[in-house]
Design an enzyme around this catalytic site. Structure first.
Site, PDB file in Angstrom:
ATOM      1  CD  GLU A   1     -10.433  15.353 -39.505  1.00  0.00           C
ATOM      2  OE1 GLU A   1      -9.811  14.564 -38.778  1.00  0.00           O
ATOM      3  OE2 GLU A   1     -11.386  16.038 -39.110  1.00  0.00           O
TER       4      GLU A   1
HETATM    5  C1  LIG Z   1     -13.055  25.251 -42.351  1.00  0.00           C
HETATM    6  C2  LIG Z   1     -12.600  24.463 -41.165  1.00  0.00           C
HETATM    7  C3  LIG Z   1     -13.334  23.380 -40.731  1.00  0.00           C
HETATM    8  C4  LIG Z   1     -12.938  22.672 -39.593  1.00  0.00           C
HETATM    9  N1  LIG Z   1     -13.718  21.639 -39.117  1.00  0.00           N
HETATM   10  C5  LIG Z   1     -13.458  21.130 -37.884  1.00  0.00           C
HETATM   11  C6  LIG Z   1     -14.377  20.217 -37.252  1.00  0.00           C
HETATM   12  O1  LIG Z   1     -15.400  19.836 -37.824  1.00  0.00           O
HETATM   13  N2  LIG Z   1     -14.101  19.808 -35.984  1.00  0.00           N
HETATM   14  C7  LIG Z   1     -12.987  20.215 -35.315  1.00  0.00           C
HETATM   15  O2  LIG Z   1     -12.818  19.813 -34.176  1.00  0.00           O
HETATM   16  N3  LIG Z   1     -12.080  21.044 -35.892  1.00  0.00           N
HETATM   17  C8  LIG Z   1     -12.300  21.510 -37.155  1.00  0.00           C
HETATM   18  N4  LIG Z   1     -11.405  22.379 -37.741  1.00  0.00           N
HETATM   19  C9  LIG Z   1     -10.187  22.723 -37.029  1.00  0.00           C
HETATM   20  C10 LIG Z   1      -8.934  22.123 -37.668  1.00  0.00           C
HETATM   21  O3  LIG Z   1      -8.917  20.733 -37.479  1.00  0.00           O
HETATM   22  C11 LIG Z   1      -7.712  22.848 -37.055  1.00  0.00           C
HETATM   23  O4  LIG Z   1      -7.708  24.156 -37.597  1.00  0.00           O
HETATM   24  C12 LIG Z   1      -6.416  22.126 -37.340  1.00  0.00           C
HETATM   25  O5  LIG Z   1      -6.375  20.915 -36.625  1.00  0.00           O
HETATM   26  C13 LIG Z   1      -5.188  22.965 -36.959  1.00  0.00           C
HETATM   27  O6  LIG Z   1      -5.310  23.512 -35.685  1.00  0.00           O
HETATM   28  P1  LIG Z   1      -5.070  25.072 -35.466  1.00  0.00           P
HETATM   29  O7  LIG Z   1      -5.889  25.786 -36.471  1.00  0.00           O
HETATM   30  O8  LIG Z   1      -5.317  25.393 -34.054  1.00  0.00           O
HETATM   31  O9  LIG Z   1      -3.557  25.309 -35.834  1.00  0.00           O
HETATM   32  P2  LIG Z   1      -2.314  25.113 -34.832  1.00  0.00           P
HETATM   33  O10 LIG Z   1      -2.437  23.834 -34.113  1.00  0.00           O
HETATM   34  O11 LIG Z   1      -2.146  26.342 -34.047  1.00  0.00           O
HETATM   35  O12 LIG Z   1      -1.114  24.978 -35.878  1.00  0.00           O
HETATM   36  C14 LIG Z   1      -0.523  26.107 -36.553  1.00  0.00           C
HETATM   37  C15 LIG Z   1       0.613  25.605 -37.431  1.00  0.00           C
HETATM   38  O13 LIG Z   1       1.613  24.999 -36.612  1.00  0.00           O
HETATM   39  C16 LIG Z   1       1.899  23.685 -37.074  1.00  0.00           C
HETATM   40  N5  LIG Z   1       2.181  22.813 -35.936  1.00  0.00           N
HETATM   41  C17 LIG Z   1       1.534  22.756 -34.754  1.00  0.00           C
HETATM   42  N6  LIG Z   1       2.091  21.830 -33.984  1.00  0.00           N
HETATM   43  C18 LIG Z   1       3.081  21.267 -34.689  1.00  0.00           C
HETATM   44  C19 LIG Z   1       4.043  20.244 -34.430  1.00  0.00           C
HETATM   45  N7  LIG Z   1       4.078  19.588 -33.281  1.00  0.00           N
HETATM   46  N8  LIG Z   1       4.921  19.948 -35.394  1.00  0.00           N
HETATM   47  C20 LIG Z   1       4.907  20.582 -36.584  1.00  0.00           C
HETATM   48  N9  LIG Z   1       4.041  21.550 -36.881  1.00  0.00           N
HETATM   49  C21 LIG Z   1       3.129  21.888 -35.941  1.00  0.00           C
HETATM   50  C22 LIG Z   1       0.663  23.250 -37.824  1.00  0.00           C
HETATM   51  O14 LIG Z   1       0.961  22.260 -38.797  1.00  0.00           O
HETATM   52  C23 LIG Z   1       0.186  24.550 -38.456  1.00  0.00           C
HETATM   53  O15 LIG Z   1       0.851  24.759 -39.663  1.00  0.00           O
HETATM   54  C24 LIG Z   1     -11.762  23.057 -38.908  1.00  0.00           C
HETATM   55  C25 LIG Z   1     -11.002  24.141 -39.376  1.00  0.00           C
HETATM   56  C26 LIG Z   1     -11.411  24.853 -40.458  1.00  0.00           C
HETATM   57  C27 LIG Z   1     -10.605  26.053 -40.889  1.00  0.00           C
END
Ligand SMILES: Cc1cc2nc3c(=O)[nH]c(=O)nc-3n(C[C@H](O)[C@H](O)[C@H](O)COP(=O)(O)OP(=O)(O)OC[C@H]3O[C@@H](n4cnc5c(N)ncnc54)[C@H](O)[C@@H]3O)c2cc1C
Length: 597
Positions: free
Chosen positions: A439
């Site tokens: 989220e």
């Molecule tokens: C158990 C679990 C349940 C989930 N449930 C859902 C679901 O129901 N539906 C769904 O759609 N998704 C779901 N997700 C996905 C989740 O919302 C994403 O993992 C999350 O939004 C982060 O995206 P990412 O993992 O691709 O990390 P990335 O976007 O690759 O980010 C990696 C790191 O970089 C940082 N970062 C990235 N961009 C910036 C920026 N501009 N400024 C500062 N920092 C930044 C982030 O804060 C993070 O620390 C789930 C994930 C998990 C693990």
């Protein structure tokens, strides 16, 4: 092992004594939400959570979900618990009567979600995601979509999901690739892979309604080219029954750190039939309805793990005998004193208590605004909407960060036994960890708060909140009993505005200043909001004691916790302020190649 009890007394304190919800409901015209009915709902909800969901929490963690040929089996007892939940009418509690709901205030739904989440977070995510799907359809669905899907979700016979994330895109939804090709009949063929989809496949309900972000063929690039679709697991027949299997299949489940009872699915969409919600290319705007519901829902997760860890560690600290109190034996008949005599154990317990009770207050303040956006006058709706926009990133990020800190402290109170699975404390830490990530991570919430909500409104949203705090301070400035709080609160409130001006001015020269300040700014804001709420608690408690309330110990405990918060937690703001003022250079000067040699 201690069983979790729903903290009804504290919930009533926050809703009635602090925020006066009886009057709030009456003023919005929620006539049916009488104090008696609200109490009956809380009592029944608490019984269900304590008797049915709490016993399934550890089972869910140990068994997890199993995947076989695209089907998912949830842990023992999850399905039966869901049937009981549906039969008791809980999914429909706070939804419109028009679609089969009971028409009660959304904030009552929030109280129920708190109880469910505290009892068993993984289980609670199944109905929790449905709730977001319902809100999205209520706000943006066509009358036919509401009739076909919303009614089933409200009834609870179908559940919902939120499908945003893809393997190459999480935070940056602008680069998502899932395609939506128009079919001749007005529907769309959805093709792509979504990952990490919570409750994405399971055996608890007869159908799953996926709410999916995808791109139309002629869509502009970036976030302006995203549309929103309903993609059901089974296509509904015209009589509302479940029909043909749609082209969306669960390819696998993720193996993960915590929340094992909740299925985190990889979903493969292969020309699945989907139905557009809202206007083309405006999908992200519509999805914000879901995301805002889910953000408050996730804020609740922080509170849930703080409360659960606090209850268990408190019981343990009263029971576990180790060493003598520094000031002399407190249990002279026993071989040692209970660890609750030690100041450091008390520090850990009081921190958890302050975050759990403070988190509850912030959640209820937000929930109250949600009610106002539903039923208030146009002016009231706008005001509540803006306050909610300001408070949501704070609630989401601050409560999940402090929720994780609390879960960790709860484990620490158990010493080595906390690290052993039997007591459930390590599960609480593992389950809590995800909340600062999904989220929108803490970093992303912080950018939303400082960049979008505060600086882009020229400070207006912040000013409105600090004005309320200032007014409270002015009213209470001569109240002797509140002197430990009011001066400090006024100072913090002013510093909040000054820090904002400082970052705003520096950001005009260097946009990286916003990103560099943002997480410290968010945490500062969280402590400031909590300081305001704890000062209000102190006022209520003092008034009750002065008025001769019989519950002397309860109100004295509130006052002691407020003092603890001001003396030992509020000083953290100084470190955040110093970090904010230090600027971006100390983060940006190092070349990416020079981080390690
Ligand atoms: C158990 C679990 C349940 C989930 N449930 C859902 C679901 O129901 N539906 C769904 O759609 N998704 C779901 N997700 C996905 C989740 O919302 C994403 O993992 C999350 O939004 C982060 O995206 P990412 O993992 O691709 O990390 P990335 O976007 O690759 O980010 C990696 C790191 O970089 C940082 N970062 C990235 N961009 C910036 C920026 N501009 N400024 C500062 N920092 C930044 C982030 O804060 C993070 O620390 C789930 C994930 C998990 C693990």
């Amino acid at each position: 092992m201690t069983d979790i009890k729903i903290p009804l007394r504290d919930m009533r304190f926050a809703m009635r004594e602090l925020f006066d919800w009886d009057q709030h409901y009456a003023s919005l015209g929620y006539e049916e939400a009488t104090p008696d009915l609200v109490d009956a709902i809380l009592e029944e909800g608490a019984k269900f959570c304590e008797n049915v969901l709490v016993p399934l929490n550890q089972i869910g963690d140990q068994q997890g979900c199993t995947w076989k040929d695209g089907e998912v089996i949830t842990p023992e007892g999850f399905k039966e618990a869901y049937q009981q939940f549906v039969e008791a009418g809980w999914p429909s509690l706070a939804h419109d009567v028009e679609h089969g709901g009971q028409g009660l205030p959304p904030s009552l739904g929030t109280l129920m979600s708190e109880m469910v989440g505290t009892a068993n977070w993984s289980w609670g995510m199944y109905p929790g995601l449905s709730h977001g799907a319902m809100n999205t359809l209520e706000a943006h669905g066509t009358p036919e979509q509401k009739e076909t899907y919303l009614a089933k979700l409200v009834e609870g016979s179908w559940t919902g999901t939120m499908c945003l994330t893809e393997p190459h895109c999480g935070t940056d939804l602008g680069i998502l690739r899932t395609r939506a090709e128009p079919n001749a009949d007005g529907s769309y063929a959805i093709t792509g892979t979504k990952i990490f989809i919570s409750a994405g496949e399971h055996d608890m309900a007869e159908n799953i309604v996926h709410i999916v972000l995808a791109r139309l063929p002629d869509a502009p690039p970036g976030t302006k080219g995203i549309s929103l679709f309903i993609v059901p697991k089974f296509l509904p027949n015209s009589d509302g029954t479940v029909g043909e299997r749609n082209g969306v299949v669960c390819g696998s489940l993720e193996h993960k750190m915590g929340i094992h009872g909740n299925a985190t699915a990889v979903l493969n969409f292969d020309g699945a039939r989907g139905f557009l919600i809202g206007p083309p290319n405006k999908g992200l705007n519509c999805m914000f309805t879901f995301m805002n519901t889910a953000r408050l829902g996730t804020a609740l997760q922080g509170l849930a793990h703080a409360e659960a860890g606090f209850q268990k560690s408190l019981a343990y600290a009263k029971d576990r005998l180790q060493m003598r109190a520094l000031s002399g034996p407190k249990n002279p008949q026993g071989p040692a004193d209970p660890i609750i005599v030690h100041p450091d154990v008390r520090r850990m317990l009081l921190t958890q208590k302050a975050f759990a009770e403070g988190g509850r207050m912030l959640i209820l303040l937000c929930a109250q605004q949600v009610d106002r956006t539903h039923k208030g006058s146009e002016e009231e709706k706008k005001e509540a909407d803006e306050l909610l926009a300001f408070l949501t990133p704070i609630a989401k990020a601050f409560l999940t960060e402090t929720g994780f800190e609390s879960a960790n402290l709860g484990l620490q109170c158990f010493g080595g036994h906390g690290y052993i699975a039997e007591w459930g404390m390590e599960q609480n830490v593992r389950d809590a960890r995800i909340a600062t990530i999904y989220e929108g991570t803490t970093g992303v919430q912080a950018l939303d708060l400082l960049g979008r909500k505060v600086l882009m409104s020229q400070g207006e949203l912040l000013r409105r909140f600090t004005k309320v705090v200032h007014k409270f301070c002015q009213t209470e400035v001569d109240n002797e009993a509140l002197s430990p709080f009011i001066g400090k609160l006024e100072e913090l409130n002013k510093q909040w505005g000054d820090l904002t001006l400082h970052v705003g001015a520096k950001a005009m020269e260097n946009p990286d200043e916003v990103g560099a300040a943002s997480v410290d700014y968010l945490m500062f804001s969280g402590y400031a909001v909590q300081a305001y709420l704890w000062a209000r608690v102190a006022k209520v408690a003092n008034d009750k004691l002065a008025g001769g309330s019989g519950e002397v110990d309860f109100y004295k405990a509130k006052l002691a916790t407020a003092r603890f918060f001001y003396d030992r937690i509020v000083p953290r703001t100084a470190a955040h302020a110093a970090a904010i003022l230090s600027g971006a250079d100390n983060l940006m000067e190092l070349d990416a190649e020079h981080f390690a040699f």
